[in-house]
Scaffold this motif. Structure first.
Motif, PDB file in Angstrom:
ATOM      1  N   UNK A 369     -19.817 -27.428   3.652  1.00 18.41           N
ATOM      2  CA  UNK A 369     -20.230 -28.660   2.731  1.00 18.41           C
ATOM      3  C   UNK A 369     -21.371 -29.633   3.441  1.00 18.41           C
ATOM      4  N   UNK A 370     -21.022 -29.648   4.741  1.00 17.06           N
ATOM      5  CA  UNK A 370     -21.846 -30.481   5.538  1.00 17.06           C
ATOM      6  C   UNK A 370     -23.194 -29.624   5.969  1.00 17.06           C
ATOM      7  N   UNK A 371     -22.849 -28.460   6.449  1.00 17.48           N
ATOM      8  CA  UNK A 371     -24.090 -27.947   7.328  1.00 17.48           C
ATOM      9  C   UNK A 371     -24.918 -26.966   6.271  1.00 17.48           C
ATOM     10  N   UNK A 372     -24.236 -26.352   5.285  1.00 14.77           N
ATOM     11  CA  UNK A 372     -24.688 -25.186   4.546  1.00 14.77           C
ATOM     12  C   UNK A 372     -24.587 -25.446   2.833  1.00 14.77           C
ATOM     13  N   UNK A 373     -24.626 -26.631   2.519  1.00 11.87           N
ATOM     14  CA  UNK A 373     -24.555 -27.017   1.412  1.00 11.87           C
ATOM     15  C   UNK A 373     -25.224 -26.209   0.185  1.00 11.87           C
ATOM     16  N   UNK A 374     -26.453 -25.890   0.754  1.00 10.16           N
ATOM     17  CA  UNK A 374     -27.586 -25.405  -0.222  1.00 10.16           C
ATOM     18  C   UNK A 374     -27.421 -23.674  -0.264  1.00 10.16           C
ATOM     19  N   UNK A 375     -26.638 -23.238   0.400  1.00  8.05           N
ATOM     20  CA  UNK A 375     -26.177 -21.718   0.738  1.00  8.05           C
ATOM     21  C   UNK A 375     -24.867 -21.157  -0.138  1.00  8.05           C
ATOM     22  N   UNK A 376     -25.071 -20.041  -0.294  1.00  7.62           N
ATOM     23  CA  UNK A 376     -23.945 -19.402  -0.712  1.00  7.62           C
ATOM     24  C   UNK A 376     -23.212 -19.092   0.489  1.00  7.62           C
ATOM     25  N   UNK A 377     -21.914 -19.456   0.580  1.00 16.02           N
ATOM     26  CA  UNK A 377     -21.369 -19.604   1.934  1.00 16.02           C
ATOM     27  C   UNK A 377     -19.785 -18.818   1.908  1.00 16.02           C
ATOM     28  N   UNK A 378     -19.559 -18.283   2.883  1.00 18.28           N
ATOM     29  CA  UNK A 378     -18.095 -17.740   3.062  1.00 18.28           C
ATOM     30  C   UNK A 378     -17.445 -18.060   4.454  1.00 18.28           C
ATOM     31  N   UNK A 379     -16.338 -17.853   4.417  1.00 12.10           N
ATOM     32  CA  UNK A 379     -15.572 -18.212   5.878  1.00 12.10           C
ATOM     33  C   UNK A 379     -14.695 -16.650   6.263  1.00 12.10           C
ATOM     34  N   UNK A 380     -15.150 -16.336   7.466  1.00 11.44           N
ATOM     35  CA  UNK A 380     -14.385 -15.078   8.195  1.00 11.44           C
ATOM     36  C   UNK A 380     -13.623 -15.372   9.036  1.00 11.44           C
ATOM     37  N   UNK A 381     -12.525 -15.102   8.931  1.00  2.53           N
ATOM     38  CA  UNK A 381     -11.696 -15.177  10.133  1.00  2.53           C
ATOM     39  C   UNK A 381     -11.062 -13.988  10.853  1.00  2.53           C
ATOM     40  N   UNK A 382     -11.601 -13.546  11.866  1.00  4.89           N
ATOM     41  CA  UNK A 382     -11.306 -12.314  12.506  1.00  4.89           C
ATOM     42  C   UNK A 382      -9.941 -12.233  13.055  1.00  4.89           C
ATOM     43  N   UNK A 383      -9.108 -10.945  13.269  1.00 11.54           N
ATOM     44  CA  UNK A 383      -7.861 -10.998  13.804  1.00 11.54           C
ATOM     45  C   UNK A 383      -7.811 -10.803  15.232  1.00 11.54           C
TER      46      UNK A 383
END
Length: 383
Positions: A369-383
């Motif tokens: 929300x802070x760094x990429x509020x203008x983008x379609x964003x996703x979170x990827x956590x690798x195993x």
């Protein structure tokens, strides 16, 4: 409001208990403003932290976001553009974001470390500078920078004809380290960029470097932001050596502890009360090179030695770190492939609990929300 970053020590030394690794981490996290975000200005935060490492130009924005309530990137950008803050070579001969007044006061104290950077550097070191009239090089460099700010390429090109038998890159490196150089905007401005362009602090700010800097005050401020700490810790943070004599001079006014793990003597301000060892601490994202992880000789208060040994230098230097329960448990990087898409990549470096996963994902969402509020964003956590 936070306490002043220029504390006056008590006159009474009180010897006290041994501190566990957990107690040390809680003590430092509180004064690093990573337990509770502060209602402070960006300038107050930068001064409280005695500067923020800024080799990655935008890293301090994330560092401030993790420490301040409602931090707006334009606040820091304005400080740089209005010359209230600067980015230049300082502690450990690395680029730091500092208030302008702090840079003028602290930069001369760090000169011995920058001298070593010149004469011990593998690329631009002693054998390339032997027999060189360094005073003439610095006079030429100052003349060129007085005429106007220069990129590294422009500085090399300007110095090369003056010293035709020398490597231009070595000449420019000497000027960068031996003069109080800074990198001027737009470098370091949120949403902008550009090649590093050099001036000197006194030219850029219209004020001289402090002729009588106080190493005592800098050490006290370090303790206020990073303590309790050993002499070796202070030297690791600053890049300076032989500080035992200075700390010995300050000792009558300091609180003394012992590191329960190593047995080393730890020093702290007598005016600071340590938090409880069982203090709950939130998950926090730290940017690349955050000084929290670089400013102690013994980093086990943040990361297990075995875990750190598994990481390559490249992994550590190119990604930020995630603290969970006061320990570094994962690395992260925000990948902006386009202006409209963003992926926050998270790689655990230890096995994460379910609670850790949940808290990391929650804080990751806030970071996006802070760094990429203008983008379609996703979170990827690798195993």
């Amino acid at each position: 409001m936070p306490k002043s970053s220029r504390p006056a020590p008590s006159r009474t030394t009180v010897r006290s208990r041994a501190l566990s690794r957990r107690a040390l981490s809680r003590a430092t996290l509180v004064r690093q403003w990573l337990v509770e975000r502060q209602d402070a200005t960006a300038l107050e935060a930068i001064e409280h932290l005695v500067g923020m490492q800024a080799q990655a130009p935008l890293a301090p924005y994330v560092g401030l976001w993790s420490r301040l309530r409602d931090f707006d990137p334009t606040e820091l950008a304005t400080l740089l553009e209005n010359r209230e803050a600067v980015r230049g070579s300082a502690m450990r001969a690395t680029i730091h974001l500092m208030s302008s007044r702090d840079f003028l006061a602290i930069r001369p104290l760090i000169q011995p470390r920058l001298d070593r950077e010149i004469y011990q550097n593998q690329t631009y070191g002693r054998h390339r500078l032997e027999g060189l009239d360094m005073d003439a090089v610095l006079a030429a460099g100052l003349e060129e920078l007085t005429a106007g700010p220069k990129t590294a390429t422009q500085l090399r090109e300007a110095l090369a004809p003056r010293f035709p038998d020398r490597e231009p890159a070595a000449l420019a490196h000497a000027v960068r380290c031996l003069l109080p150089t800074i990198q001027i905007p737009p470098r370091g401005i949120w949403g902008k960029g550009g090649n590093p362009t050099l001036s000197t602090a006194d030219l850029w700010l219209g004020r001289p470097i402090d002729p009588n800097p106080s190493v005592d005050q800098v050490i006290l401020r370090y303790l206020a932001a990073f303590g309790p700490a050993s002499v070796q810790d202070i030297q690791t943070w600053s890049g300076l050596t032989r500080l035992t004599e200075v700390v010995d001079r300050l000792t009558p006014d300091l609180q003394i502890y012992t590191d329960a793990e190593s047995g080393r003597t730890l020093y702290d301000l007598a005016t600071i009360t340590l938090p409880e060892e069982d203090l709950e601490v939130p998950t926090r994202f730290l940017p690349e090179y955050d000084n929290l992880l670089l400013s102690h000789a013994d980093r086990t208060r943040w990361i297990e030695t075995e875990t750190r040994a598994r990481l390559t230098l490249q992994e550590v230097l190119t990604r930020g770190s995630i603290l969970h329960e006061g320990t570094a448990v994962a690395l992260w990087r925000l990948d902006r492939k386009t202006k409209k898409t963003a992926v926050l990549e998270i790689e655990p470096i230890v096995k994460l609990t379910k609670k850790a996963h949940q808290e990391i994902e929650a804080e990751a969402g806030e970071l996006l929300t802070f760094a990429a509020s203008n983008a379609q964003a996703e979170i990827r956590i690798t195993n």
